[in-house]
Design an enzyme around this catalytic site. Structure first.
Site, short mmCIF file in Angstrom:
data_model
loop_
_atom_site.label_atom_id
_atom_site.label_comp_id
_atom_site.label_asym_id
_atom_site.label_seq_id
_atom_site.Cartn_x
_atom_site.Cartn_y
_atom_site.Cartn_z
N ASP A 111 -11.46 2.63 4.48
CA ASP A 111 -11.98 1.28 4.24
C ASP A 111 -13.52 1.26 4.15
O ASP A 111 -14.08 0.22 3.80
CB ASP A 111 -11.59 0.36 5.41
CG ASP A 111 -10.24 -0.30 5.24
OD1 ASP A 111 -9.95 -0.77 4.13
OD2 ASP A 111 -9.49 -0.36 6.24
N LYS B 193 0.84 -1.20 0.00
CA LYS B 193 0.00 0.00 0.00
C LYS B 193 0.87 1.25 0.00
O LYS B 193 0.62 2.20 -0.74
CB LYS B 193 -0.95 -0.02 1.21
CG LYS B 193 -2.05 -1.07 1.10
CD LYS B 193 -2.79 -1.33 2.42
CE LYS B 193 -3.75 -2.53 2.24
NZ LYS B 193 -4.45 -2.91 3.48
N GLN C 171 -4.91 -1.76 9.73
CA GLN C 171 -4.77 -3.07 9.09
C GLN C 171 -5.35 -4.15 10.00
O GLN C 171 -5.02 -4.23 11.18
CB GLN C 171 -3.28 -3.33 8.78
CG GLN C 171 -3.03 -4.61 7.99
CD GLN C 171 -3.58 -4.57 6.56
OE1 GLN C 171 -3.70 -3.51 5.94
NE2 GLN C 171 -3.93 -5.73 6.03
N1 GUN Z 1 -6.97 -6.91 6.03
C1 GUN Z 1 -7.23 -7.60 4.89
N2 GUN Z 1 -7.89 -6.83 4.01
C2 GUN Z 1 -8.06 -5.62 4.58
C3 GUN Z 1 -8.67 -4.40 4.15
O1 GUN Z 1 -9.24 -4.28 3.06
N3 GUN Z 1 -8.63 -3.38 5.05
C4 GUN Z 1 -8.05 -3.51 6.27
N4 GUN Z 1 -8.06 -2.45 7.07
N5 GUN Z 1 -7.47 -4.62 6.70
C5 GUN Z 1 -7.48 -5.66 5.86
#
Ligand code: GUN
Length: 277
Positions: free
Chosen positions: A116, A49, A93
């Site tokens: 998100d 990311k 995360q």
């Molecule tokens: N862990 C796995 N996929 C995601 C996601 O799309 N967002 C977040 N915050 N954690 C994750």
């Protein structure tokens, strides 16, 4: 043989357009990613990311807290970011360590910075058919792929395997909002293959090999959200790709399918939240 949906190419197109747009901005969007502990998979995702953000001209910060941080202190740190007008998007995360209540942490994020789309306000808007500040990244990426390949959603039977808050539930709602007839299957579903065989659009978000060729309808669209290493260390998904692709109409590969779309949509959400603020 099926059309192989090229998620990597669609994601690159989205990112190229974002990069161009960001280059015209005086002030740049800033994404802050919080990671608690050092789960290996999470570290890989968080670094991907950051790398993509930097490529596009988005400022990005990773804040790494030790595994044993308390829920209270984590909420305090999120509150600081909510109040920092130099931060436009916050991502915590997941998964979090067991002693921390994920829902309490998500509640602490400002809905305006919730990249998100997981907060109560944004997921409530999604449920109500209103426009949230951000749509969850993976479901958004899936819908974008279906649209890009002109795959009809309205009136189709969409079967979602997996009921996570990150993918299964929000993609089910998004498909419903687009007039699909939606069935959600999960670990307690007793007649999985009977249901998946009815799917015009089959979405699997489980994290283990679960979709085989006798479980799909000819010409269906199969979207594979799973990503993990098989016993030989090869990256693979939920779907038995080699055999299923001979039967269905469209299919996403793993890797280079849904994964790059999730990151592209995260970047797009970051830019959109920035523009809002
Ligand atoms: N862990 C796995 N996929 C995601 C996601 O799309 N967002 C977040 N915050 N954690 C994750």
């Amino acid at each position: 043989m099926a059309v192989i949906i090229n998620g990597k190419a669609v994601a690159e197109k989205i990112c190229t357009e974002l990069k161009q747009k960001i280059s015209t901005m005086d002030k740049k969007p800033h994404l802050t990613v919080i990671q608690v502990g050092n789960n290996t998979a999470s570290s890989i995702y968080v670094n991907l990311k950051k790398k993509k953000a930097e490529e596009l001209g988005i400022k990005s910060t990773i804040i790494n807290f030790e595994e044993k941080i308390t829920e209270e202190n984590l909420i305090k740190e999120i509150t600081k970011l909510n109040n920092d007008n130099q931060v436009h998007a916050i991502l915590v995360q997941l998964p979090l360590p067991k002693h921390i209540c994920t829902n309490s942490i998500i509640k602490a994020i400002s809905p305006l910075k919730d990249v998100d789309g997981f907060t109560v306000q944004n997921s409530g808007d999604l449920l109500n058919g209103a426009v949230p500040n951000a749509y969850p990244c993976t479901p958004k990426g899936i819908i974008r792929l279906l649209e890009e390949y002109n795959i009809e959603i309205s009136g189709k039977h969409a079967v979602v395997v997996g009921r996570s808050n990150i993918v299964g539930k929000p993609i089910a709602i998004m498909l419903l909002n687009k007039n699909a007839t939606v069935t959600v299957c999960h670990s307690k579903t007793t007649n999985l293959e009977e249901i998946t065989r009815q799917a015009d659009i089959l979405i699997s978000a489980v994290g283990k090999k679960i979709i085989f060729k006798d479980m799909v309808k000819p010409n269906a669209t199969v979207i594979d959200v799973g990503i993990f290493k098989d016993e030989n260390g090869k990256t693979t998904g939920d779907v038995d790709f080699e055999n299923v692709k001979e039967i269905v109409g469209y299919i996403t590969p793993v890797p280079k399918g849904v994964g790059p779309m999730t990151i592209a949509c995260l970047m797009e959400n970051t830019v959109e939240l920035f523009e809002h603020q």
